[in-house]
Design a protein around this motif. Structure first.
Motif, PDB file in Angstrom:
ATOM      1  N   ARG A 187       0.832  -1.200   0.000  1.00 10.13           N
ATOM      2  CA  ARG A 187       0.000   0.000   0.000  1.00 10.13           C
ATOM      3  C   ARG A 187       0.871   1.256   0.000  1.00 10.13           C
ATOM      4  NH1 ARG A 187      -2.517   3.771   2.453  1.00 10.13           N
ATOM      5  NH2 ARG A 187      -1.799   3.558   4.561  1.00 10.13           N
ATOM      6  N   GLN A 188       2.023   1.189   0.661  1.00  9.13           N
ATOM      7  CA  GLN A 188       2.930   2.341   0.702  1.00  9.13           C
ATOM      8  C   GLN A 188       3.438   2.689  -0.697  1.00  9.13           C
ATOM      9  OE1 GLN A 188       3.346   4.459   3.173  1.00  9.13           O
ATOM     10  NE2 GLN A 188       4.573   5.681   1.790  1.00  9.13           N
ATOM     11  N   VAL A 189       3.689   1.672  -1.515  1.00  6.44           N
ATOM     12  CA  VAL A 189       4.116   1.920  -2.903  1.00  6.44           C
ATOM     13  C   VAL A 189       2.995   2.655  -3.644  1.00  6.44           C
ATOM     14  CG1 VAL A 189       4.674   0.805  -5.101  1.00  6.44           C
ATOM     15  CG2 VAL A 189       5.766   0.026  -2.992  1.00  6.44           C
ATOM     16  N   ILE A 190       1.758   2.264  -3.398  1.00  3.93           N
ATOM     17  CA  ILE A 190       0.605   2.925  -4.032  1.00  3.93           C
ATOM     18  C   ILE A 190       0.531   4.387  -3.591  1.00  3.93           C
ATOM     19  CG2 ILE A 190      -1.920   2.961  -4.213  1.00  3.93           C
ATOM     20  CD1 ILE A 190      -0.529   0.650  -5.784  1.00  3.93           C
ATOM     21  N   VAL A 191       0.728   4.642  -2.304  1.00  4.64           N
ATOM     22  CA  VAL A 191       0.711   6.017  -1.794  1.00  4.64           C
ATOM     23  C   VAL A 191       1.765   6.861  -2.524  1.00  4.64           C
ATOM     24  CG1 VAL A 191       1.152   7.461   0.248  1.00  4.64           C
ATOM     25  CG2 VAL A 191      -0.239   5.393   0.461  1.00  4.64           C
ATOM     26  N   GLN A 192       2.945   6.297  -2.716  1.00  2.00           N
ATOM     27  CA  GLN A 192       4.004   7.009  -3.451  1.00  2.00           C
ATOM     28  C   GLN A 192       3.608   7.235  -4.905  1.00  2.00           C
ATOM     29  OE1 GLN A 192       7.456   4.558  -2.802  1.00  2.00           O
ATOM     30  NE2 GLN A 192       7.638   5.154  -0.657  1.00  2.00           N
ATOM     31  N   ASP A 193       3.018   6.202  -5.528  1.00  2.00           N
ATOM     32  CA  ASP A 193       2.576   6.341  -6.921  1.00  2.00           C
ATOM     33  C   ASP A 193       1.530   7.441  -7.055  1.00  2.00           C
ATOM     34  OD1 ASP A 193       4.248   4.303  -7.763  1.00  2.00           O
ATOM     35  OD2 ASP A 193       2.654   2.804  -7.912  1.00  2.00           O
ATOM     36  N   ILE A 194       0.587   7.475  -6.128  1.00  2.00           N
ATOM     37  CA  ILE A 194      -0.460   8.510  -6.161  1.00  2.00           C
ATOM     38  C   ILE A 194       0.178   9.891  -6.029  1.00  2.00           C
ATOM     39  CG2 ILE A 194      -2.451   9.481  -4.919  1.00  2.00           C
ATOM     40  CD1 ILE A 194      -3.219   6.958  -6.483  1.00  2.00           C
TER      41      ILE A 194
END
Length: 178
Positions: free
Chosen positions: A40-47
């Protein structure tokens, strides 16, 4: 059982953008992480990177939304409110029951200045989800930092709906100035 491969970098961001554009409801970071087999942290960075590219992605309590540009005309109003944390559900329900969306909440903090948080609730189910998320995370409401005083931006497709919601809040003693 076959292990799913991670979707990498640029391809992942493009997929996230595609899914958000196609979705009519918010998508959680966990859902996007599961689809791409990353944390989920990777997604937060992507967003964050997509937002830096000026993609109109909004983080709400229900998940991420792509703000579509071809929406019908919306009317918007900022209202000043005061109530206790326990009255938050009542406040939000009074608004959404009139066909109005609570877009955000913001306060004026004595140290940090203006603090704003997206809410984006338009119906009782979303109000329930918002309240549940606050409880699950044991997060304080922003109004707790200001003795109950806070502002909301509310939106609707007619001025009349905004007036009806405002009047209902005023009758309930939630509006600071009427």
């Amino acid at each position: 059982m076959c292990k799913k491969d991670k979707v990498l970098g640029k391809d992942r961001k493009e997929l996230i953008l595609k899914w958000l554009k196609e979705s009519n409801t918010p998508m959680t970071g966990g859902e996007l992480a599961d689809r791409t087999n990353v944390s989920r942290q990777v997604i937060v960075q992507d967003i964050s990177l997509l937002k830096a590219r000026n993609e109109p992605i909004l983080a709400t309590s229900q998940g991420y939304m792509y703000m579509k540009q071809n929406k019908p005309k919306q009317f918007e109003r900022v209202i000043a409110c005061k109530h206790t944390p326990e009255e938050t559900r009542k406040e939000l329900e009074l608004v959404v029951d009139h066909g109005v969306t609570v877009k955000n909440v913001f306060i004026e903090h004595p140290v940090y200045g203006d603090l704003e948080a997206s809410i984006m609730v338009s119906n009782r189910k979303e109000v329930d989800q918002f309240i549940q998320r606050i409880k699950e995370t044991n997060s304080p409401y922003l109004l707790q930092l200001t003795g109950g005083i806070h502002l909301h931006t509310i939106t609707a497709d007619t001025e009349e709906k905004l007036d009806l919601a405002f009047n209902a809040l005023d009758r309930a003693g939630i509006i600071i100035e009427s």
